[in-house]
Design an enzyme around this catalytic site. Structure first.
Site, mmCIF file in Angstrom:
data_model
loop_
_atom_site.group_PDB
_atom_site.id
_atom_site.type_symbol
_atom_site.label_atom_id
_atom_site.label_comp_id
_atom_site.label_asym_id
_atom_site.label_seq_id
_atom_site.Cartn_x
_atom_site.Cartn_y
_atom_site.Cartn_z
ATOM 1 N N ALA A 225 0.819 -1.205 0.000
ATOM 2 C CA ALA A 225 0.000 0.000 0.000
ATOM 3 C C ALA A 225 0.857 1.260 0.000
ATOM 4 C CB ALA A 225 -0.938 -0.012 1.201
ATOM 5 N N ASP B 178 10.067 -6.488 -3.735
ATOM 6 C CA ASP B 178 8.957 -7.053 -2.964
ATOM 7 C C ASP B 178 8.958 -8.559 -3.146
ATOM 8 O OD1 ASP B 178 6.149 -5.746 -1.681
ATOM 9 O OD2 ASP B 178 6.040 -7.856 -2.284
ATOM 10 N N ASN C 229 6.576 -4.102 8.007
ATOM 11 C CA ASN C 229 7.027 -4.691 9.267
ATOM 12 C C ASN C 229 8.327 -4.033 9.737
ATOM 13 O OD1 ASN C 229 9.470 -6.515 8.520
ATOM 14 N ND2 ASN C 229 7.952 -6.903 6.931
ATOM 15 N N GLU D 221 10.989 -5.417 11.047
ATOM 16 C CA GLU D 221 12.258 -6.066 10.752
ATOM 17 C C GLU D 221 12.930 -5.374 9.564
ATOM 18 O OE1 GLU D 221 12.137 -10.263 10.396
ATOM 19 O OE2 GLU D 221 14.225 -10.378 9.783
ATOM 20 N N CYS E 281 17.695 8.767 14.312
ATOM 21 C CA CYS E 281 17.413 7.601 13.469
ATOM 22 C C CYS E 281 16.216 6.856 14.061
ATOM 23 C CB CYS E 281 18.647 6.710 13.326
ATOM 24 S SG CYS E 281 18.994 5.636 14.736
ATOM 25 N N CYS F 270 16.735 5.821 17.580
ATOM 26 C CA CYS F 270 16.707 6.903 18.564
ATOM 27 C C CYS F 270 15.283 7.097 19.067
ATOM 28 C CB CYS F 270 17.156 8.228 17.946
ATOM 29 S SG CYS F 270 18.863 8.309 17.429
ATOM 30 N N CYS G 47 -1.941 -4.847 9.432
ATOM 31 C CA CYS G 47 -3.083 -4.538 8.563
ATOM 32 C C CYS G 47 -4.020 -5.748 8.434
ATOM 33 C CB CYS G 47 -2.598 -4.080 7.197
ATOM 34 S SG CYS G 47 -1.711 -2.514 7.285
#
Lengths: 90, 351
Positions: free
Chosen positions: B39, B60, B131, B133, B171, B174, B188
């Site tokens: 999205a 992707d 996500n 990660e 960042c 932080c 989602c």
């Protein structure tokens, strides 16, 4: 002393759907304790072993408490405390 | 020197005084890596390709599914029918939109072994992922190689974005010290998402990209922008004083790239002959099964005991069974493809 705590969507199941909760307390710690007194389910969502979970940030009038006085940050009447977790989706 | 007729298509944005012809020429010379094309990613790619960003690498791991079409603007029913990877479907659409830009689609699972290659030579990295990660991996790579990046996230009617310029702004670590543990925040899939929320966030990200790529870093958003399209709220909270966290930020202050080095994150192992994949996700502490069950019950059937949680799900007609352990590890039955398992884990268990 009236403090407003803004509750983010992922925690609202623990506050009966409420987006804002009125609490009292002279510090962020005391205000959050009052929130937990009113809505005990929020305790483990916000804290882990006495520390605020690392993906939740606490802002007092849009200032991050990590550069104020952390949980000892003093609150004055009418301030807004916002709990802001990281948003994952996309 | 670029001839004026070929710039005609960009005339309206060139007339915007801060850009002008000089800004347009910078966009045409720019290289961007887009991590994720869902999205956020489709909106980002759509805007940047129309704006004339010269080179866009789109990465992707997923295929276009019917449930994507509500919000992922580059895809249509024929992409679902043809079972196209998102990166390829997006590239085909983007080339129709603007044949003068170079699109490099990559169908791959972004992980610590490949992300540095994907970001090499990029002027900017854009977060189109779903996500944390990937976001912490992007953050590590961006800080390590001094490349700006723009975070965006959206769930439900809410979204947030921040812009990271290494050495200038805080960042991601932080501001958010650690990723939410699996199941602790909505995804989602579990909490739903409204298209406008995620598209507005991506539009802000794209605007930041245009500023950065045209040398207008003074104009970027240096706060954490948070909006909710259902509650009609928009706020910017101050994060600038968090930069480096007085030397305590493990990433930008101490240059400890924990995601890139594999201290955090996910590893997958196909369990041969069992049509199952083990997803090892390192979490701090233990999972809260009661909480995870509460979130997952909206998407399938859940049972749990002290040791493990079982989650049965049917997605696009295919049944899957998750067995999730307290340490975050999961065995996902119903696929032998690591990428599919990681996708399912990220979607339902989250990061």
């Amino acid at each position: 002393m009236a403090i407003t705590i803004q509750i983010p969507p992922p925690l609202r199941e623990q506050t009966g759907g409420r987006a804002e909760v009125e609490v009292s307390g002279a510090t962020v710690q005391a205000a959050l304790a009052d929130l937990i007194r009113q809505y005990p389910g929020t305790a483990t969502k916000i804290f882990d072993n006495g520390q605020i979970r690392p993906y939740i940030n606490v802002f007092v009038n849009d200032e991050d408490i990590r550069y104020l006085d952390e949980l000892n940050t003093q609150l004055t009447d009418g301030v807004v405390v916002a709990l802001i977790p990281a948003v994952a989706g996309g | 020197m670029i001839d004026t007729p070929s710039l005609e298509r960009y005339s309206r944005q060139m007339r915007f005084p801060p850009l002008g012809k000089a800004g347009q020429e910078k966009l045409l010379a720019a290289r961007v890596t887009l991590c994720g094309c869902g999205a956020l990613g489709t909106v980002l790619a759509n805007i940047l390709v129309r704006a004339g960003v010269g080179f866009l690498r789109v990465i992707d791991r997923d295929f276009v599914e019917p449930s994507n079409l509500q919000r992922q603007v580059l895809f249509d029913e024929s992409d679902v029918a043809n079972n196209l990877p998102k990166a390829e479907a997006a590239a085909a659409k983007l080339r129709q939109i603007n044949s003068t830009v170079t699109i490099e689609p990559i169908v791959a699972d972004i992980n610590r072994t490949n992300i540095e290659d994907f970001c090499q030579g990029a002027d900017l990295i854009l977060d189109g992922s779903d996500n944390f990660e990937i976001r912490y991996l992007i953050n590590d790579v961006a800080i390590k190689h001094n490349i700006p990046w723009v975070y965006g996230g959206a769930v439900g009617s809410q979204g947030m974005t921040m812009t990271i310029i290494p050495g200038q702004t805080p960042c991601l670590r932080c501001v958010f010290e650690a990723a939410p543990a699996p199941g602790e925040t909505g995804t989602c899939e579990t909490a739903g998402v409204l298209a406008p929320a995620v598209q507005i966030v991506a539009s802000y990200q794209a605007t930041e990209a245009i500023k950065l790529l045209t040398g207008h870093s003074a104009a970027i958003n240096r706060e954490l922008l948070i909006l909710d399209v259902w509650e009609n709220t928009q706020r910017r909270v101050k994060i600038a004083p968090l930069a480096g966290r007085k030397g305590a930020c493990p990433c930008c202050a101490q240059r400890n790239f924990a995601w890139l080095d594999g201290e955090h994150g996910t590893q997958t192992t196909a369990l041969c002959g069992r049509n199952a994949v083990q997803v090892s996700h390192r979490v701090q502490g233990k999972l809260d099964f009661a909480e995870l069950a509460r979130v997952l019950q909206h998407s399938g059937t859940v049972t749990y005991n002290k040791f493990l949680l079982k989650f049965h799900l049917v997605e696009n007609g295919s049944p899957y069974e998750f067995t999730i352990f307290e340490d975050g590890r999961a065995i996902i039955k119903g696929t032998d493809e690591p990428e599919k398992a990681r996708t399912l884990y990220a979607k339902y268990v989250g990061h």
